[in-house]
Each structure stands twice: as structure tokens, then as C-alpha cells.
Design a protein around this motif. Structure first.
Motif, mmCIF file in Angstrom:
data_model
loop_
_atom_site.group_PDB
_atom_site.id
_atom_site.type_symbol
_atom_site.label_atom_id
_atom_site.label_comp_id
_atom_site.label_asym_id
_atom_site.label_seq_id
_atom_site.Cartn_x
_atom_site.Cartn_y
_atom_site.Cartn_z
ATOM 1 N N ARG A 52 -7.440 -7.216 37.477
ATOM 2 C CA ARG A 52 -7.685 -5.784 37.705
ATOM 3 C C ARG A 52 -6.837 -4.943 36.761
ATOM 4 N NH1 ARG A 52 -7.416 -7.521 43.005
ATOM 5 N NH2 ARG A 52 -5.317 -6.677 43.260
ATOM 6 N N ASN A 53 -5.564 -5.348 36.615
ATOM 7 C CA ASN A 53 -4.673 -4.605 35.719
ATOM 8 C C ASN A 53 -5.157 -4.693 34.276
ATOM 9 O OD1 ASN A 53 -3.052 -3.776 37.798
ATOM 10 N ND2 ASN A 53 -1.513 -5.391 37.507
ATOM 11 N N LYS A 54 -5.623 -5.883 33.860
ATOM 12 C CA LYS A 54 -6.145 -6.048 32.495
ATOM 13 C C LYS A 54 -7.323 -5.110 32.269
ATOM 14 C CE LYS A 54 -5.250 -10.888 31.346
ATOM 15 N NZ LYS A 54 -5.918 -12.169 31.118
ATOM 16 N N LYS A 55 -8.239 -5.126 33.253
ATOM 17 C CA LYS A 55 -9.417 -4.256 33.137
ATOM 18 C C LYS A 55 -8.995 -2.797 33.078
ATOM 19 C CE LYS A 55 -12.670 -7.389 35.336
ATOM 20 N NZ LYS A 55 -13.463 -7.660 36.514
ATOM 21 N N SER A 56 -8.031 -2.443 33.925
ATOM 22 C CA SER A 56 -7.554 -1.059 33.952
ATOM 23 C C SER A 56 -6.888 -0.708 32.632
ATOM 24 C CB SER A 56 -6.586 -0.884 35.114
ATOM 25 O OG SER A 56 -6.028 0.401 35.110
ATOM 26 N N VAL A 57 -6.041 -1.633 32.125
ATOM 27 C CA VAL A 57 -5.354 -1.400 30.852
ATOM 28 C C VAL A 57 -6.379 -1.324 29.736
ATOM 29 C CG1 VAL A 57 -3.822 -2.462 29.139
ATOM 30 C CG2 VAL A 57 -3.113 -2.318 31.531
ATOM 31 N N ASN A 58 -7.341 -2.254 29.720
ATOM 32 C CA ASN A 58 -8.373 -2.230 28.676
ATOM 33 C C ASN A 58 -9.178 -0.932 28.751
ATOM 34 O OD1 ASN A 58 -7.664 -4.657 27.555
ATOM 35 N ND2 ASN A 58 -9.154 -5.858 28.720
ATOM 36 N N SER A 59 -9.469 -0.525 29.957
ATOM 37 C CA SER A 59 -10.209 0.724 30.146
ATOM 38 C C SER A 59 -9.369 1.892 29.642
ATOM 39 C CB SER A 59 -10.563 0.883 31.615
ATOM 40 O OG SER A 59 -11.125 2.144 31.852
ATOM 41 N N ASP A 60 -8.064 1.878 30.032
ATOM 42 C CA ASP A 60 -7.163 2.946 29.576
ATOM 43 C C ASP A 60 -7.037 2.934 28.058
ATOM 44 O OD1 ASP A 60 -6.795 3.656 32.195
ATOM 45 O OD2 ASP A 60 -4.752 2.826 32.370
ATOM 46 N N GLU B 280 -10.137 4.278 26.505
ATOM 47 C CA GLU B 280 -10.173 5.729 26.676
ATOM 48 C C GLU B 280 -9.216 6.403 25.702
ATOM 49 O OE1 GLU B 280 -9.241 8.938 30.167
ATOM 50 O OE2 GLU B 280 -9.892 6.938 30.791
ATOM 51 N N GLU C 57 -4.996 -9.576 40.807
ATOM 52 C CA GLU C 57 -4.334 -8.309 40.478
ATOM 53 C C GLU C 57 -4.165 -8.178 38.967
ATOM 54 O OE1 GLU C 57 -0.078 -6.076 41.326
ATOM 55 O OE2 GLU C 57 -0.746 -7.612 42.732
#
Length: 158
Positions: free
Chosen positions: A118-126, A129, A115
């Protein structure tokens, strides 16, 4: 002559009977003496046997006491072994429970790590962006306020 012959024979027979009686008396004395000696020997043998019996009883009593003590020790050891076996079983049960809990913690930790990734990837993606949007915003917008108009501005002049 016949009477004298008979008297002589009777006297000879009487003499012989006296000798036999004397020999019998001596034999009886010898037999009595031997019997007394045998009686003394038998008495000594009985005394020795009585002492042997008393010693045997004492040894048997000692052996029985040692046997009872050994049985008591064996019984105590059996109880100690039973207690140790119960403790070992309890320890094995507790160890199995700890292992089960450890596996659960590891599985939970693995889920949390997944998790977190996934959160790191999501945060990095965010963040990527947002950085992209910020660059775009800077390129397209004109500042309304000059940096020098801001109080305590950190922007270099020029």
C-alpha cells in the motif's frame, strides 16, 4: 520205654530248637547286615539330598539376586522412560509454542508486506503526481535565474 521215648523226643525237640535258634541267629545277622547296608545307603542318599538342597538353596539365592537386579534395571528403565516421556511432552509443548509464534510472525509479516505494498502504491502515486506537477511547473514557469548564473552549474551551455 515211655520215658526213653519222651527223652528222645525232648532231645529231638531240643536239637530242633537249637537248629532253629542257629538259623534265627543267622537270619538276624543277615537282617542286621542288610539293615547296616540300607543304613549306609540311606546315609549316602541323605548326603546327596543335603548337597542337592545346598545347591538348590545356592541356585535359589542366585535366582533371587538376579531377580532383584532385573527389577532394579526395570525400575531404572521405567524412570528413564518417564523422564523421556516428560521431555517429549515438554518438547511437543515447546514445538507447539514455536509453531504458534511462527504463525504470528508470518501473519505479522503478511500484514507488513500488505502495508508495504500500500505504501509503495501510495509513494508511486505521490511520485507520479509530483512528476506531473513538476512537468507542469516547468512548462508554465519562466526561470528567474539563468542556469549559467548558478555557481558550479551542471547545465550545458547553449
Amino acid at each position: 520205654k515211655c520215658v526213653m521215648n519222651i527223652d528222645k523226643q525232648q532231645w529231638s525237640i531240643g536239637e530242633r530248637m537249637g537248629q532253629l535258634a542257629e538259623e534265627t541267629a543267622q537270619d538276624l545277622e543277615t537282617v542286621h547286615s542288610v539293615a547296616l547296608q540300607r543304613d549306609e545307603e540311606a546315609q549316602l542318599a541323605m548326603d546327596v539330598m543335603r548337597e542337592d538342597l545346598e545347591e538348590e538353596r545356592y541356585l535359589r539365592t542366585q535366582a533371587e539376586e538376579a531377580h532383584r537386579e532385573a527389577l532394579h534395571v526395570v525400575q531404572m528403565r521405567e524412570e528413564e522412560l518417564e523422564t523421556a516421556a516428560k521431555m517429549a511432552t515438554r518438547a511437543q509443548t515447546e514445538l507447539a509454542e514455536i509453531k504458534r509464534e511462527l504463525l504470528e510472525v508470518k501473519a505479522h509479516n503478511h500484514r507488513l508486506q500488505a502495508e508495504n505494498e500500500r505504501n509503495k502504491k501510495s509513494v508511486n502515486s505521490d511520485l507520479a503526481e509530483m512528476a506531473s506537477l513538476l512537468r507542469l511547473t516547468r512548462q508554465t514557469s519562466t526561470p528567474q535565474i539563468a542556469p549559467m548564473d548558478l555557481p558550479h552549474s551542471n547545465y550545458p551551455l547553449g
